[in-house]
Design a protein around this motif. Structure first.
Motif, short mmCIF file in Angstrom:
data_model
loop_
_atom_site.label_atom_id
_atom_site.label_comp_id
_atom_site.label_asym_id
_atom_site.label_seq_id
_atom_site.Cartn_x
_atom_site.Cartn_y
_atom_site.Cartn_z
N THR A 61 -5.94 1.37 -2.85
CA THR A 61 -5.87 0.05 -3.46
C THR A 61 -7.15 -0.69 -3.16
O THR A 61 -7.52 -0.83 -1.99
CB THR A 61 -4.67 -0.74 -2.90
OG1 THR A 61 -3.49 0.06 -3.06
CG2 THR A 61 -4.50 -2.06 -3.61
N LEU B 101 -6.60 0.84 1.91
CA LEU B 101 -6.98 -0.44 1.34
C LEU B 101 -8.50 -0.45 1.35
O LEU B 101 -9.12 -0.37 2.42
CB LEU B 101 -6.44 -1.62 2.17
CG LEU B 101 -6.81 -2.99 1.60
CD1 LEU B 101 -6.07 -3.26 0.31
CD2 LEU B 101 -6.50 -4.11 2.60
N LEU C 40 0.87 -1.17 0.00
CA LEU C 40 0.00 0.00 0.00
C LEU C 40 0.91 1.23 0.00
O LEU C 40 1.85 1.30 0.79
CB LEU C 40 -0.89 0.01 1.25
CG LEU C 40 -1.79 -1.21 1.43
CD1 LEU C 40 -2.54 -1.11 2.75
CD2 LEU C 40 -2.78 -1.33 0.28
N LEU D 218 -7.51 0.95 6.57
CA LEU D 218 -8.10 -0.24 5.99
C LEU D 218 -9.61 -0.07 6.06
O LEU D 218 -10.16 0.08 7.14
CB LEU D 218 -7.68 -1.47 6.80
CG LEU D 218 -6.19 -1.56 7.12
CD1 LEU D 218 -5.95 -2.54 8.25
CD2 LEU D 218 -5.41 -1.95 5.88
#
Lengths: 345, 338, 327
Positions: free
Chosen positions: B44, B212, B38, B180
């Motif tokens: 991503t 993410l 990342l 995340l």
């Protein structure tokens, strides 16, 4: 099956003629009573004709599932029909007795619930659940019902031998197919699907929808498809009704709705789905959140979130904030409940 | 290519599939040989169906699970097996997670203030007398005003979208380097999803956060992300820049996902897809070979014998497929496990 | 460690951990007004507290109301009298004053119930909740121990112990009742903790960096306050009944007045058949009122520990409207 229906063309601009299978007229459903009652559905007009796939789209709490439950006549207290009528082939269901309604359900109108996957009895074989359901409606022998169950499983693409399976032996997608097969067992004229695939993966969802579409073309039943996923409906439904805060704000054939949505809420919804192809731009969605149904805004219910409702245009603003808009037919088959929609194009 | 904010190599997580004490136990290979990095200021997307292991990856990175094997490299050090409280705390002050369900991720008996105050205090982000100011600032950042009013509320008094904003504010309290986000919008109403996605875009741009974004929705992944990782049955089957991958997918599974997704721009003409039955979820003790082989229209002999490696068949774009990305076509994107 | 320092926001939760006023220890005294105000603000809690305070006061001033001897000693001259000014609640076949039995009995019964309830609840909470959260081998072990204790019947054990120890002291009873009943509570609390621990807010607390201790006591337990309080009330109630049961078997401390002793005599004398309603109605009422008071407090705790029930409709309503445009 009462009549043979030709498959509908992809998107008829005008609803099919004749008496609709189900027609809602100014339907109102309330939860609770007295001061504390909340109108979950308020003055909904909607018709589903034979062989038609009608989509009902809206956010959670907009009343779309309540509409489905009202059509199925399975509203439970504290919910009750507070006004309007539900006509099945022109006959008002409100006049029907309990036994008549029991026969009406499933035989005439069947429903696949949102939580359908968990609505199978975990300790009964799939086939036995078919038998129970069918024998509640028809005097058929156990063997005949089982044979029909096998046939129906085949129709929805499940191995016939699975009649002997227990629900836990089936995947989520297969259970959903079983439920659809059960819904079709008595050859209903209308199948209501309330978020039938939300819990499933995209690929399985797509498979099931294709299958339902094939079955619909083959058997000619009508579908009322309820979902929050407008992009799915545009592909799947012939005609779409958009619900907001208990009201239908726009209805149009799918292609039309996609090409030129007229209600600012519909436009906002369209703006909420990023495209998978083509150019990308920053989307804005809709500001704010849907209203609490116990305190709906006066006038147009969407006005606090509406980009077309601005104090800079005092005349229109006054109308929008005080007068409730009604559905107007802007073009054939395209109805919009918006004060400003006709003016701007 | 900029320095990685967080990198995982050959990450693996197995869950016991039975409770046997003697003999060989079987394991679900929830995450199998997953490697990626990342980068700051980059989103991503980790895309897959339920059971594919994508949420497990997020939870492994959040250190909610301990990996069975593989390394999590943070600031040049493998932290996967360093369980000291100090190291864990330092990690948590940089890597934060947004959960899927905003109705479950806030403690129902605590005020919004509590949720934002705790990370500030745990990590000593600000002086005690500045905590309240910072709480207000965080609430304003995520668009919840008036902050003083919101801070006194309990979670149930807020809508789903507002709660998710609180959850995001909480992760921002520690000024994270990595966020995340595990399907942060899937439980929200459609009309407010875009708002949350736009907030994430804003944070990426303004704070250079490495995101993410775990999702099953390709369209929102395209809207948000720069890179994509496609997961199937515990493995990454394709990765690369998102526009490139979606325009020209290498792996047959990516193609299947793409064709199954609804696309409002595509119009009312329904596209038909051909599907062979199969499950995307991670298998118990999977045999060698490609995990997609049972559903794959392109399968050849070798597919059921040899597990394909991730091979960079196009520049920057790698796939795990013997047919579309054969080992001869490019270089292995990551060194193989053994 | 900075994350363990008490903070202002901890106040309500530190308080909520003490399910009932009876159990608040000295360290938390300075927090008492906060939770008490909250509980007194709730109608059910207020009535319950007033009732229980009344009972406690009755027990405390017992010497002023009746002589202890009249609650214990037989006085055949005064036997079988209906309620009158002399004997407010009447007398038993043995001439024991029922009013004296009730007020003096309040001391023993309330103390027994509260102590057994508190002890069982503390063991159950610590073992049940902590084990459930930590999981793995700790949980397996605790679960095993719990199941063993779960099947030990209270009264036979008490019979054995009293026979073995030749003592009928209250301390033994408290210990035995707590030892046999905590397992029951622990199972209930463990089950709830297991569902709560898998909720995302616990995972979110871990990601935020909270320590295990704080997660269990600061995040998990405040969600279980009403369950913990319910467990306490249950043991309290059972302790009073077990006391009565032991007296019934003749194993209790017959020389000490308690509601159980009173009911025992009422049964032995077949008062019901003889129409001497007062000898069982009043002690029974005392138990009933106490349990009702505890149940009311429980309902109050349920409401104030759950912010959803605490908030009034109006407040929620206004908040939604005010925030409507924020997102």
């Amino acid at each position: 099956m009462t009549e043979v229906i030709e498959p509908m063309p992809a998107a008829p601009a005008i609803p099919a003629p004749g008496v609709p299978i189900i027609e809602l007229r100014q339907l109102a459903v309330e939860y609770g009573a007295g001061d504390r009652s909340v109108r979950a559905v308020d003055g909904v007009d909607l018709a589903v004709h034979a062989g038609e796939v009608v989509g009902l789209a809206g956010e959670s709490g907009c009343g779309k599932s309540t509409v489905a439950n009202a059509i199925m006549q399975i509203l439970r207290p504290p919910a009750r029909i507070a006004g309007g009528s539900i006509l099945f082939r022109g006959e008002d269901l409100v006049d029907k007795g309990r036994e008549e309604l029991r026969r009406y359900r499933w035989r005439n109108v069947a429903m696949v619930f949102q939580s359908a996957m968990s609505s199978l009895n975990p300790v009964m074989r799939v086939g036995d659940q078919f038998v129970d359901m069918m024998r509640a409606h028809e005097p058929v022998s156990r063997n005949a019902a089982l044979a029909r169950a096998e046939e129906l499983l085949g129709v929805v693409g499940i191995d016939r031998r699975r009649v002997r399976a227990f629900p836990h032996e089936l995947s989520g997608g297969m259970r959903q197919r079983v439920i659809i097969a059960m819904a079709l067992a008595l050859e209903p004229q209308l199948l209501i699907m309330d978020e039938p695939t939300t819990a499933l993966d995209v690929v399985v969802q797509r498979e099931i929808l294709q299958q339902v579409q094939d079955l619909q073309r083959e058997f000619g039943f009508a579908i009322l498809f309820i979902t929050h996923d407008l992009s799915l409906l545009i592909e799947f439904a012939d005609r779409i009704a958009i619900m907001y805060a208990g009201e239908i704000v726009e209805t149009a054939p799918s292609a039309r709705l996609q090409a030129s949505p007229r209600h600012p809420y519909t436009r906002g919804l369209m703006e909420s789905f990023p495209p998978l192809t083509g150019p990308l731009r920053r989307l804005v969605g809709i500001p704010g959140a849907p209203p609490d149904l116990s305190a709906v805004p006066p006038g147009c219910r969407f006005h606090p979130r509406c980009p077309l409702c601005v104090p800079e245009q005092p005349v229109m603003f006054a109308r929008q904030t005080t007068e409730r808009p009604v559905l107007r037919e802007l073009e054939p088959g395209h109805f919009v409940a918006c004060h400003a929609a006709g003016a701007s194009t | 290519m900029s320095e990685a904010a967080l990198e995982v190599r050959h990450l693996e997580k197995r869950f016991a599939a039975d409770a046997r004490f003697v003999g060989r136990r079987s394991y679900v290979h929830a995450v199998d040989d997953v490697s990626f990095m990342l980068r700051p200021g980059t989103i991503t997307a980790l895309v897959g169906e339920s059971g594919s292991g994508k949420s497990t990856v997020a939870r492994l990175l959040a250190r909610l699970y301990a990996p069975t094997a593989g390394s999590v490299i943070y600031r040049g050090k493998d932290v996967a097996r360093d369980k000291s409280r100090r190291s864990v705390l330092r990690y948590r002050s940089q890597v934060q997670m947004i959960f899927q369900d905003p109705f479950g991720s806030l403690n129902p008996v605590k005020t919004i203030r509590h949720h934002l105050e705790r990370p500030l205090r745990i990590h000593g982000i600000v002086e005690r007398d500045e905590v309240e100011d910072r709480v207000h600032e965080l609430l304003r950042t995520v668009g919840l005003v008036p902050p003083g009013h919101v801070a006194d509320k309990y979670p149930h008094e807020l809508s789903g979208g507002q709660r998710q904003r609180v959850a995001i504010a909480r992760t921002l309290a520690v000024e994270p380097v990595v966020l995340l986000a595990d399907e942060p919008t899937s439980m929200l109403d459609v009309s407010i999803r875009i708002g949350i996605l736009n907030l994430m875009l804003k944070l990426k741009e303004e704070r250079d956060i490495a995101f993410l974004y775990v999702t099953h929705d390709l369209a929102s992944a395209r809207y948000l992300a720069d890179d994509i990782l496609v997961m199937y049955a515990g493995q990454i089957v394709e990765q690369g820049p998102i526009e490139q991958v979606l325009a020209d997918p290498l792996h047959p599974y990516t193609k299947l996902l793409l064709s199954a997704a609804a696309d409002p721009e595509a119009g009312v003409e329904t596209k038909r897809i051909e599907v062979r039955k199969g499950l995307a979820s991670a298998a118990v003790d999977p045999p060698d070979g490609c995990r997609f082989v049972g559903r794959c229209p392109l399968a050849i002999d070798v597919c059921s014998r040899v597990t394909p490696a991730l091979v960079e068949a196009h520049p920057g774009q790698a796939a795990r497929c013997h047919v579309t990305a054969p080992a001869s076509a490019g270089i292995a994107a990551v060194p193989s496990t053994s | 460690m900075s994350q363990l320092l008490p903070t202002p926001i901890d106040l309500p939760q530190a308080v909520e951990l003490a399910p009932l006023g009876v159990r608040v220890d000295r360290r938390r005294r300075r927090f008492v007004p906060g939770w008490l105000r909250l509980l007194l603000g709730n109608p059910k809690g207020r009535i319950g507290i007033l009732m229980i305070v009344g009972m406690v006061v009755l027990g405390l001033i017992a010497p002023l109301l009746a002589s202890r001897s009249s609650a214990v000693d037989f006085s055949l001259l005064d036997a079988r009298q209906a309620p009158s000014w002399h004997h407010l609640f009447g007398t038993t076949d043995q001439g024991v004053d029922v009013f004296a039995q009730v007020v003096w009995g309040a001391r023993r019964s309330l103390l027994l119930g509260a102590a057994a309830g508190a002890l069982a609840t503390v063991i159950a909470t610590i073992l049940g909740v902590f084990a459930a959260y930590v999981g793995g081998i700790v949980d397996d072990l605790v679960n095993l121990v719990t199941n063993v204790f779960f099947v030990i019947p209270t009264i036979p054990l008490l019979i054995d112990i009293t026979a073995f120890l030749h003592t009928r002291g209250m301390l033994v009873m408290i210990l035995v009742i707590a030892a046999t009943l905590w397992a029951f509570e622990a199972r209930i609390l463990r089950a709830q903790a297991l569902t709560l621990k898998n909720r995302d807010f616990i995972a979110a607390s871990r990601v935020a960096g909270e320590s295990t201790r704080r997660i269990v006591f600061g995040e998990l337990m405040p969600n279980m306050v009403s369950r913990i309080a319910a467990a306490f009330v249950l043991v309290f109630y059972v302790a009073i009944l077990v006391d009565a049961g032991l007296e019934f078997l003749g194993l209790g401390a017959m020389d000490k007045p308690s509601w159980g002793v009173a009911l025992y005599w009422a049964t032995v004398n077949s008062s019901m058949l003889q129409g001497e309603w007062w000898s069982f109605v009043f002690p029974g009422l005392a138990i009933g009122v106490t349990v009702l008071a505890l149940t009311l407090i429980l309902a109050g705790i349920d409401e104030v520990s759950n912010p959803r029930l605490r908030a009034t409709r109006v407040r929620r309503h206004l908040a939604r409207r005010a925030l409507g445009r924020a997102v």
